[in-house]
Design a protein around this motif. Structure first.
Motif, short mmCIF file in Angstrom:
data_model
loop_
_atom_site.label_atom_id
_atom_site.label_comp_id
_atom_site.label_asym_id
_atom_site.label_seq_id
_atom_site.Cartn_x
_atom_site.Cartn_y
_atom_site.Cartn_z
N GLY A 285 -6.28 -0.13 2.55
CA GLY A 285 -5.72 0.30 1.28
C GLY A 285 -4.48 -0.48 0.85
N ASN A 286 -3.52 -0.59 1.74
CA ASN A 286 -2.30 -1.34 1.38
C ASN A 286 -2.60 -2.83 1.19
OD1 ASN A 286 -0.42 0.64 1.06
ND2 ASN A 286 0.73 0.19 2.93
N ARG A 287 -3.62 -3.33 1.86
CA ARG A 287 -4.01 -4.73 1.64
C ARG A 287 -4.46 -4.93 0.20
NH1 ARG A 287 -8.68 -6.61 0.91
NH2 ARG A 287 -9.75 -4.86 1.89
N THR A 288 -5.30 -4.02 -0.30
CA THR A 288 -5.78 -4.17 -1.68
C THR A 288 -4.62 -4.03 -2.66
OG1 THR A 288 -6.33 -1.81 -1.94
CG2 THR A 288 -8.07 -3.25 -1.08
N LEU A 289 -3.70 -3.13 -2.38
CA LEU A 289 -2.53 -2.96 -3.26
C LEU A 289 -1.66 -4.20 -3.23
CD1 LEU A 289 -0.72 -1.28 -5.07
CD2 LEU A 289 0.22 -0.18 -3.01
N ARG A 290 -1.39 -4.72 -2.04
CA ARG A 290 -0.55 -5.91 -1.91
C ARG A 290 -1.18 -7.10 -2.64
NH1 ARG A 290 1.21 -10.30 0.97
NH2 ARG A 290 3.32 -10.16 1.78
N GLY B 295 0.27 7.82 15.42
CA GLY B 295 1.62 7.31 15.22
C GLY B 295 1.71 6.50 13.93
N ARG B 296 2.89 6.47 13.38
CA ARG B 296 3.10 5.82 12.10
C ARG B 296 2.82 4.32 12.15
NH1 ARG B 296 2.23 7.56 7.65
NH2 ARG B 296 1.09 5.63 7.52
N SER B 297 3.23 3.65 13.21
CA SER B 297 3.05 2.20 13.25
C SER B 297 1.57 1.81 13.34
CB SER B 297 3.84 1.56 14.40
OG SER B 297 3.37 2.03 15.64
N ARG B 298 0.77 2.58 14.10
CA ARG B 298 -0.67 2.29 14.17
C ARG B 298 -1.34 2.57 12.84
NH1 ARG B 298 -4.81 -0.20 14.45
NH2 ARG B 298 -6.67 0.53 15.52
N MET B 299 -0.94 3.64 12.17
CA MET B 299 -1.50 3.94 10.85
C MET B 299 -1.11 2.86 9.84
SD MET B 299 -3.58 6.41 10.83
CE MET B 299 -3.77 6.44 9.06
N ASP B 300 0.10 2.35 9.94
CA ASP B 300 0.51 1.26 9.05
C ASP B 300 -0.35 0.01 9.28
OD1 ASP B 300 2.44 2.78 7.82
OD2 ASP B 300 4.11 1.97 8.98
N GLY C 299 4.97 -1.02 -0.10
CA GLY C 299 5.27 0.19 0.65
C GLY C 299 5.65 1.36 -0.24
N LEU C 300 6.48 1.07 -1.24
CA LEU C 300 6.93 2.14 -2.14
C LEU C 300 5.79 2.69 -2.99
CD1 LEU C 300 10.33 0.59 -3.24
CD2 LEU C 300 10.03 2.71 -1.93
N LEU C 301 5.00 1.79 -3.58
CA LEU C 301 3.87 2.25 -4.39
C LEU C 301 2.80 2.92 -3.53
CD1 LEU C 301 3.34 -0.51 -7.10
CD2 LEU C 301 4.15 1.82 -7.42
#
Length: 198
Positions: free
Chosen positions: A134-139, A122-127, A161-163
């Motif tokens: 990955g998104n942590r390093t980007l953020r 599911g999308r929420s678990r993947m988020d 989120g967009l990047l």
């Protein structure tokens, strides 16, 4: 003393079994797909009993989540390894994009993280998983670049989120045979476009 040693060796054996299961499951999920892989296949591939599998994981989905978590962690480690010596925060963002695309070229990784992951978990678990890796390093990279006034200050969560979506789209394209250099250049241009000095 002996009791403590036994407990430690039991823990080591337990961790080794868990690792075997995750590695075996990864191989089969990539080779056969999640849907076509059964827990008996995974236990056999890992060289353990089904009882051992269910001792460590409640079901196939829980084991798949562990595989995905490990893959996402490996991607984040690669990004961090390639950006630690970057001269500026904005340069680290560009290097991080390259490192991400490179890390996603590990066989089966794009499918596990970007296709099967959302479908199975599911999308929420993947988020949640992505926000720890990955998104942590980007953020963190975007936040540092904003604080150092190297890129414009924008809503951090939305920009991440967009990047992140752009990076994922690039990884999918490269996995399908598109020119990695072209996508690296495109991602770098997006980041340069955020610059306060452009």
């Amino acid at each position: 003393m002996q009791h403590s040693s036994n407990r430690r060796s039991n823990r080591v054996r337990s961790e080794e079994t868990r690792d075997k299961l995750i590695e075996a499951a990864r191989r089969l999920f990539v080779e056969k797909s999640y849907a076509e892989t059964g827990t008996p296949d995974i236990a056999r591939e890992a060289g353990v009993t089904r009882g051992a599998l269910y001792h460590h994981f409640t079901d196939k989905q829980a084991l798949f989540a562990a595989v995905v978590e490990r893959e996402a962690g490996s991607v984040a480690e690669e990004i961090e390894r390639h950006t630690v010596t970057s001269p500026t925060a904005s340069a680290a963002l560009i290097e991080g994009g390259k490192a991400y695309l490179e890390a996603m070229q590990a066989p089966g990784r794009t499918r596990l993280l970007l296709l099967d992951g959302p479908a199975v978990l599911g999308r929420s678990r993947m988020d949640e998983i992505d926000n720890c890796h990955g998104n942590r390093t980007l953020r963190e990279g975007l936040k540092a670049a904003m604080e150092m006034k190297q890129i414009r200050v924008l809503p951090l969560d939305a920009l991440t989120g967009l990047l992140g979506a752009a990076f994922d789209r690039a990884a999918l394209a490269v996995d399908s045979g598109a020119d990695k250099d072209a996508y690296e250049a495109g991602l770098a241009a997006l980041i340069v476009g955020l610059s306060v000095t452009r």
